[in-house]
Design an enzyme around this catalytic site. Structure first.
Site, PDB file in Angstrom:
ATOM      1  N   LYS A  69       0.598  -1.175   0.150  1.00 56.00           N
ATOM      2  CA  LYS A  69      -0.355   0.050   0.164  1.00 56.00           C
ATOM      3  C   LYS A  69       0.797   1.344   0.274  1.00 56.00           C
ATOM      4  O   LYS A  69       0.623   1.860  -0.630  1.00 56.00           O
ATOM      5  CB  LYS A  69      -0.835   0.249   1.449  1.00 56.00           C
ATOM      6  CG  LYS A  69      -1.735  -1.149   1.164  1.00 56.00           C
ATOM      7  CD  LYS A  69      -2.626  -0.767   2.080  1.00 56.00           C
ATOM      8  CE  LYS A  69      -4.508  -1.792   1.967  1.00 56.00           C
ATOM      9  NZ  LYS A  69      -4.146  -3.396   2.415  1.00 56.00           N
ATOM     10  N   ARG A  84      -7.044  -8.351  -8.804  1.00 59.96           N
ATOM     11  CA  ARG A  84      -7.437  -9.934  -9.106  1.00 59.96           C
ATOM     12  C   ARG A  84      -8.966  -9.377  -9.480  1.00 59.96           C
ATOM     13  O   ARG A  84      -9.256  -8.268  -9.916  1.00 59.96           O
ATOM     14  CB  ARG A  84      -7.527 -10.215  -7.597  1.00 59.96           C
ATOM     15  CG  ARG A  84      -7.630  -9.447  -6.475  1.00 59.96           C
ATOM     16  CD  ARG A  84      -7.605 -10.473  -5.307  1.00 59.96           C
ATOM     17  NE  ARG A  84      -7.919  -9.602  -3.832  1.00 59.96           N
ATOM     18  CZ  ARG A  84      -8.830  -8.828  -3.007  1.00 59.96           C
ATOM     19  NH1 ARG A  84     -10.364  -9.119  -4.052  1.00 59.96           N
ATOM     20  NH2 ARG A  84      -8.977  -8.858  -2.704  1.00 59.96           N
ATOM     21  N   GLU A 140      -2.924   6.088   7.874  1.00 57.44           N
ATOM     22  CA  GLU A 140      -3.523   7.147   7.253  1.00 57.44           C
ATOM     23  C   GLU A 140      -4.900   7.728   8.029  1.00 57.44           C
ATOM     24  O   GLU A 140      -4.773   7.468   8.653  1.00 57.44           O
ATOM     25  CB  GLU A 140      -5.175   6.822   6.236  1.00 57.44           C
ATOM     26  CG  GLU A 140      -3.857   5.787   5.287  1.00 57.44           C
ATOM     27  CD  GLU A 140      -4.919   5.617   4.688  1.00 57.44           C
ATOM     28  OE1 GLU A 140      -6.213   5.194   5.091  1.00 57.44           O
ATOM     29  OE2 GLU A 140      -4.676   4.368   3.083  1.00 57.44           O
TER      30      GLU A 140
END
Length: 635
Positions: free
Chosen positions: A116, A297, A200
């Site tokens: 990430k 995916r 975050e």
């Protein structure tokens, strides 16, 4: 086009891929663990190969065993599904090195988006807006604590290699940061082999918006519009829909353009999802949506995109992997109507949503809608894998019609004795805030008290028992009729008669019986059966009401004796409390890892910890007493 495909996965996704493969005339090959020897995906495949013990790391996560199975069966292609090896770049490389077709994105794209922190750095360079936070290499607790303070609480701690809500913890105040960090790191290490995290800013009214993208080997990248996946519990999606409610044309253009940029930045091929977080405090706005991550995916929620676009995304995956150009151009992809999907989990909403495992003695899904599942009646929900057992999917002209159809479908779910969240899903869909489109990721937490299913009342059961006996008498059955030997009664709600489906379990086999209509007319009866148990299914919930006909009372629950028992087999990963500690109701005492998630067992009331009988690392069996809590004067 290749002529055979091995699906390196299990459950509903394997069954889903097989469905498209069969339609296209492609031979299907399953792999399975010892726990899945009789699973539905094994029985549906043209050929199946045992690849190891129940533990995923010794079977589904063992790439060498999967490749050996492909070689032994002559598979020409491998589809990884989602989860397990689907975002493993090394496995993708091994597949192509073995001369097989990899049905997924290039390994370089998987690597670029797999972490990430690195993915966000790449997105910044590509001009895609990202959520403010900390992406640094320094993973010391002191640095992470300082960065959280700089960003400002609340913050979200996320495992850099995470996904599916694992390794993700919200922290609201500084004194809770260390515990949240430790838990996120444990889950990151356990699920992904990487304890590193990023931090975050936590958006106080977040919406989870994601865009389905698709790329081919010829440089074309398109989007198939957006999905809203904001209804979540513990970061696990519960209800998804397409399109996103409240999405105007300008905001849709901004978010889909950003998604295309993100996909092109990594030369993407195949199916992928660009996930965004939106600040919904003032509705959806183009300048308040930020990149979160990319899933390289197919997604669990892909059916809602299929329903509103009319596209079979698995077929597109096959065609793109085989080198064909994109089946449709961007301006040929249309958005029609509204679709919703509910994830049916094997879990107990009345017991903190703890996973529920065991044999599916009775498993009946609603008619008239799309149901994607990897289990059937007689199958088993295992402790080793994800607790999702089915997806209920509807498509309608409007959002209101879709919500009503999905709620109706959820109300007709019949599962026993494994517990499900069907009634909980129905309550979510009928909640005024959801109906109004006023959704965010905090919806379930905020409205929890309104979403609990009402228990079947003793009065309702007794009234239903009277109706059943009345029907038996009127039906003219003989003295040895099964109606005269009932050990239970079927309940109903007078205010929702069309939603009630009754069933009995007879000597281990389930039989459905509708008893009386609104005018007290007999509808169906069972002949020649000796009824030993009666289960009432009402609005998605299941109740064993046998005790009432025996003169007992099933109302209420005995007061907790303070024993904290393992709800399923698992491993102890933390013991936050010790013997002698004073604790408050809801305070974690022991943390158990099972079914790929951590589950905190909490104090049932204010009291004192009497004993903690387990240590970190212990493997425990279902029902084992892990700790006790006593009221202070009972020590």
């Amino acid at each position: 086009m290749f002529k055979s495909v091995l699906v390196a996965n299990r459950g509903e996704i394997a069954c889903r891929v097989f469905r498209t493969a069969r339609r296209m005339g492609i031979r299907t090959i399953a792999v399975y663990s010892e726990a899945d020897a009789r699973a539905l995906h094994v029985r549906e495949a043209d050929e199946a190969v045992l690849i190891g013990p129940a533990a995923a790391r010794e079977s589904y996560l063992d790439g060498a065993k999967v490749l050996a199975a492909a070689k032994a069966t002559g598979a020409e292609a491998i589809h990884p599904g989602y989860g397990f090896l689907s975002e493993n770049a090394e496995f993708a490389e091994a597949v192509t090195a073995a001369g097989l077709v990899w049905i997924g994105p290039p390994p370089a794209a998987i690597r670029a988006m797999g972490l990430k922190d690195a993915a966000k750095t790449l997105m910044i360079a590509a001009g895609v807006p990202v959520t403010p936070g900390y992406l640094g290499e320094d993973q010391s607790e002191a640095t992470l604590t300082a960065e959280a303070a700089r960003i400002g609480y609340p913050v979200l701690i996320k495992a850099v290699a995470g996904g599916g809500g694992k390794g993700m913890k919200r922290v609201d105040k500084p004194e809770d940061f260390a515990a949240g960090l430790a838990s996120a790191q444990r889950e990151g290490q356990s699920s992904f082999g990487d304890p590193r995290v990023l931090i975050e800013r936590y958006i106080t009214r977040p919406r989870h918006i994601e865009v389905q993208v698709f790329g081919d080997k010829h440089g074309t990248v398109v989007h198939l519009y957006e999905r809203d996946c904001s209804l979540q519990r513990r970061h696990q999606k519960v209800i998804e829909e397409a399109p996103a409610p409240g999405m105007d044309a300008a905001t849709r253009t901004a978010v889909t353009d950003a998604a295309i940029k993100a996909a092109r930045a990594v030369n993407y091929e195949g199916a992928g999802t660009i996930e965004f977080i939106a600040d919904a405090s003032d509705g959806l706005k183009a300048d308040r949506i930020w990149f979160m991550e990319m899933n390289t995916r197919l997604q669990v929620e892909h059916p809602v995109t299929e329903e509103v676009t009319g596209v079979d995304l698995v077929e597109w995956q096959f065609r793109v992997a085989a080198g064909e150009p994109m089946p449709l151009k961007q301006d040929e992809i249309t958005l029609t109507g509204w679709a919703m999907e509910a994830r049916l989990y094997a879990e107990d909403p009345a017991n903190g949503f703890l996973p529920s495992i065991g044999k599916l003695e009775h498993f009946v899904m609603p008619d008239g809608i799309r149901v994607d599942t990897g289990v059937d009646q007689g199958g088993e929900v295992s402790q080793f894998y994800d607790p999702m057992i089915a997806k209920l999917i509807v498509h309608a002209e409007t959002r209101q019609e879709a919500a009503e159809a999905l709620a109706e479908a959820a109300s007709h779910v019949q599962v026993w004795p494994v517990k499900t969240n069907a009634a909980f899903v129905m309550q979510c869909l009928e909640h005024p805030r959801f109906v109004a489109g006023d959704v965010d990721t905090g919806f379930i937490a905020a409205e929890g008290s309104d979403l609990a299913a009402e228990p079947l009342s003793e009065m309702g059961i007794e009234d239903a028992a009277h109706r059943l006996r009345h029907f038996a008498a009127r039906s003219g059955d003989s003295a040895d009729s099964p109606w005269h030997s009932l050990t239970g009664a079927v309940g109903f709600r007078a205010n929702a008669p069309t939603r009630i489906t009754q069933a009995v379990v007879v000597d281990g086999e389930a039989h459905v019986a509708r008893m009386l209509d609104d005018d007290d007319h007999p509808m169906t009866r069972l002949i020649g059966l000796s009824v030993t148990r009666v289960i009432a299914f009402e609005n998605g919930s299941a109740f064993d009401v046998s005790a009432f006909a025996r003169g007992g009372s099933g109302a209420g629950n005995p007061a907790s004796d303070g024993s904290l028992r393992a709800p399923m087999p698992g491993k102890i990963v933390a013991t936050p409390a010790k013997a002698g500690d004073t604790v408050t109701k809801g305070q974690p005492i022991v943390v158990l890892e099972a079914m790929k998630m951590e589950h905190a067992l909490v104090a049932p009331f204010d009291g004192v910890v009497g004993e903690v009988g387990v240590s970190v690392g212990d493997q425990v069996v279902d029902g084992a007493v892990l700790a006790t809590v006593a009221v202070p004067d009972a020590r």
